[in-house]
Design a protein around this motif. Structure first.
Motif, PDB file in Angstrom:
ATOM      1  N   TYR A 288      37.622  59.931  64.290  1.00 26.22           N
ATOM      2  CA  TYR A 288      37.303  61.199  63.418  1.00 26.22           C
ATOM      3  C   TYR A 288      38.599  62.112  63.103  1.00 26.22           C
ATOM      4  CZ  TYR A 288      32.124  60.582  63.363  1.00 26.22           C
ATOM      5  OH  TYR A 288      31.013  60.129  62.980  1.00 26.22           O
ATOM      6  N   MET A 289      39.385  62.338  64.301  1.00 32.27           N
ATOM      7  CA  MET A 289      40.723  63.050  64.156  1.00 32.27           C
ATOM      8  C   MET A 289      41.590  62.338  63.032  1.00 32.27           C
ATOM      9  SD  MET A 289      41.201  64.144  68.209  1.00 32.27           S
ATOM     10  CE  MET A 289      42.799  64.556  67.942  1.00 32.27           C
ATOM     11  N   ALA A 290      41.770  61.169  63.502  1.00 32.30           N
ATOM     12  CA  ALA A 290      42.502  60.390  62.315  1.00 32.30           C
ATOM     13  C   ALA A 290      42.048  60.383  60.946  1.00 32.30           C
ATOM     14  CB  ALA A 290      42.804  58.824  62.880  1.00 32.30           C
ATOM     15  N   ALA A 291      40.784  60.250  60.720  1.00 34.63           N
ATOM     16  CA  ALA A 291      40.105  60.371  59.301  1.00 34.63           C
ATOM     17  C   ALA A 291      40.347  61.763  58.701  1.00 34.63           C
ATOM     18  CB  ALA A 291      38.831  60.193  59.552  1.00 34.63           C
ATOM     19  N   TRP A 292      40.146  62.920  59.564  1.00 33.49           N
ATOM     20  CA  TRP A 292      40.570  64.466  59.276  1.00 33.49           C
ATOM     21  C   TRP A 292      41.910  64.413  58.732  1.00 33.49           C
ATOM     22  CZ3 TRP A 292      37.310  67.683  57.207  1.00 33.49           C
ATOM     23  CH2 TRP A 292      36.081  67.736  57.523  1.00 33.49           C
ATOM     24  N   VAL A 293      43.126  63.997  59.485  1.00 28.48           N
ATOM     25  CA  VAL A 293      44.448  64.146  59.238  1.00 28.48           C
ATOM     26  C   VAL A 293      44.542  63.379  57.838  1.00 28.48           C
ATOM     27  CG1 VAL A 293      46.722  63.454  60.099  1.00 28.48           C
ATOM     28  CG2 VAL A 293      45.161  64.431  61.715  1.00 28.48           C
ATOM     29  N   ILE A 294      44.112  62.241  57.984  1.00 29.51           N
ATOM     30  CA  ILE A 294      44.384  61.538  56.494  1.00 29.51           C
ATOM     31  C   ILE A 294      43.976  62.233  55.226  1.00 29.51           C
ATOM     32  CG2 ILE A 294      43.940  59.399  55.339  1.00 29.51           C
ATOM     33  CD1 ILE A 294      43.986  57.793  57.971  1.00 29.51           C
ATOM     34  N   SER A 295      42.486  62.758  55.367  1.00 32.20           N
ATOM     35  CA  SER A 295      41.925  63.293  54.517  1.00 32.20           C
ATOM     36  C   SER A 295      42.773  64.674  54.167  1.00 32.20           C
ATOM     37  CB  SER A 295      40.617  63.434  54.765  1.00 32.20           C
ATOM     38  OG  SER A 295      39.815  62.209  55.016  1.00 32.20           O
ATOM     39  N   ILE A 296      43.147  65.572  55.224  1.00 28.95           N
ATOM     40  CA  ILE A 296      43.738  66.772  54.777  1.00 28.95           C
ATOM     41  C   ILE A 296      44.988  66.706  54.272  1.00 28.95           C
ATOM     42  CG2 ILE A 296      44.729  68.455  55.978  1.00 28.95           C
ATOM     43  CD1 ILE A 296      42.511  68.556  58.026  1.00 28.95           C
ATOM     44  N   ILE A 297      45.732  65.495  54.546  1.00 28.10           N
ATOM     45  CA  ILE A 297      47.054  65.324  54.025  1.00 28.10           C
ATOM     46  C   ILE A 297      46.944  64.972  52.266  1.00 28.10           C
ATOM     47  CG2 ILE A 297      48.776  63.683  53.645  1.00 28.10           C
ATOM     48  CD1 ILE A 297      48.887  63.572  56.843  1.00 28.10           C
ATOM     49  N   THR A 298      45.692  64.295  52.019  1.00 31.09           N
ATOM     50  CA  THR A 298      45.427  63.778  50.605  1.00 31.09           C
ATOM     51  C   THR A 298      44.902  65.117  50.067  1.00 31.09           C
ATOM     52  OG1 THR A 298      44.744  61.815  51.625  1.00 31.09           O
ATOM     53  CG2 THR A 298      44.123  61.973  49.299  1.00 31.09           C
ATOM     54  N   ILE A 299      43.876  65.595  50.614  1.00 37.30           N
ATOM     55  CA  ILE A 299      43.487  66.996  49.967  1.00 37.30           C
ATOM     56  C   ILE A 299      44.440  68.020  49.619  1.00 37.30           C
ATOM     57  CG2 ILE A 299      41.866  68.911  50.323  1.00 37.30           C
ATOM     58  CD1 ILE A 299      39.952  66.883  51.932  1.00 37.30           C
ATOM     59  N   PHE A 300      45.496  68.254  50.454  1.00 37.53           N
ATOM     60  CA  PHE A 300      46.626  68.923  50.157  1.00 37.53           C
ATOM     61  C   PHE A 300      47.394  68.479  49.022  1.00 37.53           C
ATOM     62  CE2 PHE A 300      51.080  70.312  51.310  1.00 37.53           C
ATOM     63  CZ  PHE A 300      50.986  71.596  51.384  1.00 37.53           C
ATOM     64  N   GLY A 301      47.643  67.133  49.096  1.00 32.89           N
ATOM     65  CA  GLY A 301      48.418  66.804  47.811  1.00 32.89           C
ATOM     66  C   GLY A 301      47.289  67.109  46.459  1.00 32.89           C
ATOM     67  N   SER A 302      46.208  66.916  46.552  1.00 35.61           N
ATOM     68  CA  SER A 302      45.306  67.302  45.497  1.00 35.61           C
ATOM     69  C   SER A 302      45.434  68.759  45.124  1.00 35.61           C
ATOM     70  CB  SER A 302      43.859  66.895  45.960  1.00 35.61           C
ATOM     71  OG  SER A 302      43.647  65.664  45.996  1.00 35.61           O
ATOM     72  N   SER A 303      45.464  69.697  46.062  1.00 36.85           N
ATOM     73  CA  SER A 303      45.567  71.027  45.760  1.00 36.85           C
ATOM     74  C   SER A 303      46.741  71.419  45.023  1.00 36.85           C
ATOM     75  CB  SER A 303      45.639  71.812  47.038  1.00 36.85           C
ATOM     76  OG  SER A 303      44.400  71.395  47.823  1.00 36.85           O
ATOM     77  N   ILE A 304      47.882  70.796  45.344  1.00 36.97           N
ATOM     78  CA  ILE A 304      49.032  70.888  44.835  1.00 36.97           C
ATOM     79  C   ILE A 304      49.158  70.434  43.358  1.00 36.97           C
ATOM     80  CG2 ILE A 304      51.636  70.596  44.745  1.00 36.97           C
ATOM     81  CD1 ILE A 304      51.336  70.456  47.813  1.00 36.97           C
ATOM     82  N   ALA A 305      48.452  69.336  43.334  1.00 36.68           N
ATOM     83  CA  ALA A 305      48.346  68.732  41.807  1.00 36.68           C
ATOM     84  C   ALA A 305      47.616  69.720  40.916  1.00 36.68           C
ATOM     85  CB  ALA A 305      47.832  67.554  41.855  1.00 36.68           C
ATOM     86  N   LEU A 306      46.421  70.026  41.487  1.00 41.21           N
ATOM     87  CA  LEU A 306      45.566  71.055  40.801  1.00 41.21           C
ATOM     88  C   LEU A 306      46.206  72.221  40.204  1.00 41.21           C
ATOM     89  CD1 LEU A 306      42.817  71.581  39.437  1.00 41.21           C
ATOM     90  CD2 LEU A 306      41.939  72.478  41.749  1.00 41.21           C
ATOM     91  N   MET A 307      46.944  72.860  41.293  1.00 46.03           N
ATOM     92  CA  MET A 307      47.811  74.187  40.876  1.00 46.03           C
ATOM     93  C   MET A 307      48.682  73.845  39.658  1.00 46.03           C
ATOM     94  SD  MET A 307      49.700  76.411  43.600  1.00 46.03           S
ATOM     95  CE  MET A 307      48.680  76.628  44.761  1.00 46.03           C
ATOM     96  N   ASN A 308      49.486  72.941  40.065  1.00 41.90           N
ATOM     97  CA  ASN A 308      50.558  72.568  38.959  1.00 41.90           C
ATOM     98  C   ASN A 308      49.831  72.547  37.599  1.00 41.90           C
ATOM     99  OD1 ASN A 308      52.631  72.769  40.431  1.00 41.90           O
ATOM    100  ND2 ASN A 308      52.454  70.421  40.987  1.00 41.90           N
ATOM    101  N   ILE A 309      48.725  71.704  37.447  1.00 41.36           N
ATOM    102  CA  ILE A 309      48.018  71.311  36.129  1.00 41.36           C
ATOM    103  C   ILE A 309      47.394  72.850  35.552  1.00 41.36           C
ATOM    104  CG2 ILE A 309      46.047  70.518  35.283  1.00 41.36           C
ATOM    105  CD1 ILE A 309      46.628  67.930  36.998  1.00 41.36           C
ATOM    106  N   MET A 310      46.870  73.746  36.484  1.00 40.60           N
ATOM    107  CA  MET A 310      46.505  74.948  36.113  1.00 40.60           C
ATOM    108  C   MET A 310      47.504  75.735  35.434  1.00 40.60           C
ATOM    109  SD  MET A 310      43.354  74.554  35.930  1.00 40.60           S
ATOM    110  CE  MET A 310      42.776  76.237  35.326  1.00 40.60           C
ATOM    111  N   LEU A 311      48.774  75.870  36.219  1.00 42.55           N
ATOM    112  CA  LEU A 311      49.731  76.673  35.778  1.00 42.55           C
ATOM    113  C   LEU A 311      50.375  76.349  34.268  1.00 42.55           C
ATOM    114  CD1 LEU A 311      51.741  76.719  39.043  1.00 42.55           C
ATOM    115  CD2 LEU A 311      50.809  78.641  37.703  1.00 42.55           C
ATOM    116  N   VAL A 312      50.255  74.816  33.998  1.00 44.29           N
ATOM    117  CA  VAL A 312      50.613  74.259  32.929  1.00 44.29           C
ATOM    118  C   VAL A 312      49.599  74.755  31.835  1.00 44.29           C
ATOM    119  CG1 VAL A 312      50.742  72.161  31.431  1.00 44.29           C
ATOM    120  CG2 VAL A 312      51.752  71.978  33.643  1.00 44.29           C
TER     121      VAL A 312
END
Length: 413
Positions: A288-312
Motif C-alpha cells: 500500500y505504501m509503495a502504491a501511494w508513493v507511485i500514485s502521489i508522484i504521478t498525481i503531482f505530475g498531473s497537477s503541474i501539467a493541469l496548472m500549466n495548461i490553465m495558465l496557457v
C-alpha cells in the motif's frame, strides 16, 4: 448567488467545448494519476482479500502446529523464517494420544506428492495432481466442504480403506456428466473408490486447491515413503473462547512430545488463521505504501501539467477577461470562473481515472484469480484527490486572471 455559479458553470463548459483537444489531453493527464492509484489499490485489496479469505476459511477457532516459524528481525525489521525439526509421524501420533483438551478435535495430514497422474478407465490427467494423506478430521478442520457424498470416517482411516475424496478439477476432468460417487480411480497403480467431492475453492495462490485428492493417511504412508516427511497438525475447538486455553495445552503437550527442558525454547510454531491474516496485513502494508508513493508522484505530475495548461488558457483568454472586467466583472467573479473550469476538468479526469483503475484492478484480479471487491475507499480518495489537485492547480491561474488589468487585457493580441 446560485444564478452566478450556474452562469460560471455554463461559461466553463462552453470554454471546455471550444478547446476540446486540450481538454481531452488534460483529462487524460489527470486520469493517469488516478488510474495508477485506484488500479494499484484495487489489485492489492483483491490480493489481501483473497489471502485473508483463504486463511479465515479455516475458522477463527482453529490453529496449527507446524514446523515453520516466522520471527521478527531485530535489525531492519521484517520477518525471517525459522526452520525447526520436522514434525514426524511419531511426534504427531504421540501428540494426538496425549492431547486431551475438551471439545476439540485434531487433524493430521501430509503431502504425499504434488505430481501424481490420475487414471480413470482409459483417461488420465497431467502429472500435476496433489495427493494428501489425512485423517477423519482434516476436511472439517481445514474449512473444506463436501459437495457430494461423504468425508472420511474413523473406520476408513483405521482399516486402510481404499477410498478417496476428490476436488473439483478431478470431477471436471473425469466426471463432468457423470456422478463420481462410487467410481474407481487409480493413483500410482492403487485403486480408490470415490466417496466424496469437495466444493470448488478457486484462488489465485492455491492453484492446487481444486486439483487434489485426499486419501486415508495410513494408506498414504504405505504408498508415499519419502524420507523426512513433515506432518501437519490442526486443532479445532468447538467454542472460540476456549481457543487460548487450547493453544496453551497444545504447546505444553507438544513440548513434552519433543522432550524440551523448561529453559529451552519451542522448536515448533503455533499459528492460527488470525495470526496468518495479521501477517498478510503487515506484508500488504508495504505494498500500500509503495502504491501511494507511485500514485502521489504521478498525481503531482498531473497537477503541474493541469496548472500549466490553465495558465496557457488564461493567456489565450486575456482579451475575454478584459472585456468582462470592462463590463463590471469583479476579481472574485473572474477567479471563480477559472476555479470552476479547473474543478470540472479535474473531476472529469478523476471519474475517467476511477473507471480505468477499476477496469485494470478487475482485469488483474481476474487474471490472477483474486477475489475482487469494489475499492470504495480508493474511489472516494480518488475523488478527493482530483478535487484537491484541481484546487491547487487552478489557484495560480485564477489569481493571475483576476489580477489582469482590463485596459492592458483589451490591448492584448
Amino acid at each position: 448567488m446560485f444564478s452566478l455559479v450556474r452562469e460560471n458553470i455554463r461559461i466553463a463548459v462552453n470554454s471546455i467545448k471550444s478547446q476540446l483537444l486540450r481538454t481531452i489531453l488534460t483529462v487524460l493527464i489527470i486520469a493517469i494519476g488516478i488510474t495508477a492509484l485506484v488500479g494499484i489499490l484495487s489489485a492489492i485489496s483483491a490480493l489481501e482479500n483473497t489471502i485473508s479469505g483463504d486463511f479465515s476459511s479455516m475458522g477463527s477457532n482453529t490453529f496449527n502446529i507446524q514446523r515453520e516459524e516466522f520471527a521478527i528481525q531485530r535489525h531492519g525489521g521484517g520477518r525471517i523464517q525459522k526452520q525447526n525439526p520436522i514434525i514426524s509421524y511419531a511426534d504427531a501420533n504421540d501428540f494426538i494420544n496425549a492431547y486431551q483438551f475438551p471439545l476439540s478435535q485434531v487433524s493430521l495430514s501430509f503431502i504425499g506428492t504434488r505430481s501424481a497422474e490420475i487414471k480413470y478407465e482409459s483417461e488420465k490427467t497431467d502429472p500435476d495432481v496433489l495427493i494428501l494423506g489425512a485423517n477423519e478430521n482434516f476436511i472439517q478442520n481445514s474449512g473444506l466442504k463436501i459437495n457430494q457424498g461423504r468425508e472420511f470416517t474413523v473406520f476408513d482411516i483405521d482399516n486402510n480403506n481404499n477410498v478417496c475424496v476428490i476436488a473439483n478439477d478431478i470431477v471436471e476432468e473425469f466426471f463432468k456428466d457423470l456422478n463420481p460417487i462410487n467410481k474407481t480411480i487409480s493413483i500410482r497403480g492403487h485403486k480408490f473408490k470415490v466417496i466424496g467431492t469437495l466444493e470448488s475453492k478457486k484462488t489465485g495462490f492455491n492453484s492446487s486447491e481444486d486439483n487434489r485428492i485426499i486419501i486415508p493417511i495410513k494408506l498414504a504412508r504405505s504408498i508415499f515413503t519419502n524420507p523426512n516427511i513433515n506432518y501437519n497438525l490442526s486443532i479445532k475447538v468447538d467454542k472460540k473462547e476456549l481457543l487460548d486455553n487450547a493453544k496453551d495445552e497444545a504447546i505444553y503437550t507438544f513440548r513434552n512430545v519433543r522432550k524440551l527442558k523448561p529453559i529451552e525454547k519451542n522448536n515448533f510454531a503455533i499459528e492460527s488463521s488470525e495470526d496468518l491474516a495479521n501477517r498478510v496485513a503487515s506484508m500488504t502494508k508495504y505494498l500500500y505504501m509503495a502504491a501511494w508513493v507511485i500514485s502521489i508522484i504521478t498525481i503531482f505530475g498531473s497537477s503541474i501539467a493541469l496548472m500549466n495548461i490553465m495558465l496557457v488558457t488564461v493567456s489565450e483568454r486575456t482579451r475575454e477577461i478584459g472585456v468582462r472586467k470592462a463590463l463590471g466583472a469583479k476579481r472574485k467573479t473572474i477567479s471563480t470562473q477559472f476555479f470552476i473550469e479547473t474543478i470540472i476538468v479535474g473531476q472529469m479526469g478523476g471519474v475517467l481515472g476511477i473507471i480505468l483503475g477499476l477496469l485494470i484492478g478487475f482485469a488483474v484480479s481476474s487474471a490472477a484469480g483474486f477475489n475482487f471487491t469494489t475499492p470504495w475507499k480508493a474511489m472516494f480518495t480518488a475523488v478527493a484527490i482530483s478535487f484537491i489537485v484541481a484546487l491547487i492547480s487552478g489557484l495560480m491561474p485564477a489569481i493571475k486572471a483576476s489580477k489582469l488589468d482590463p485596459i492592458e487585457s483589451l490591448r492584448y493580441e
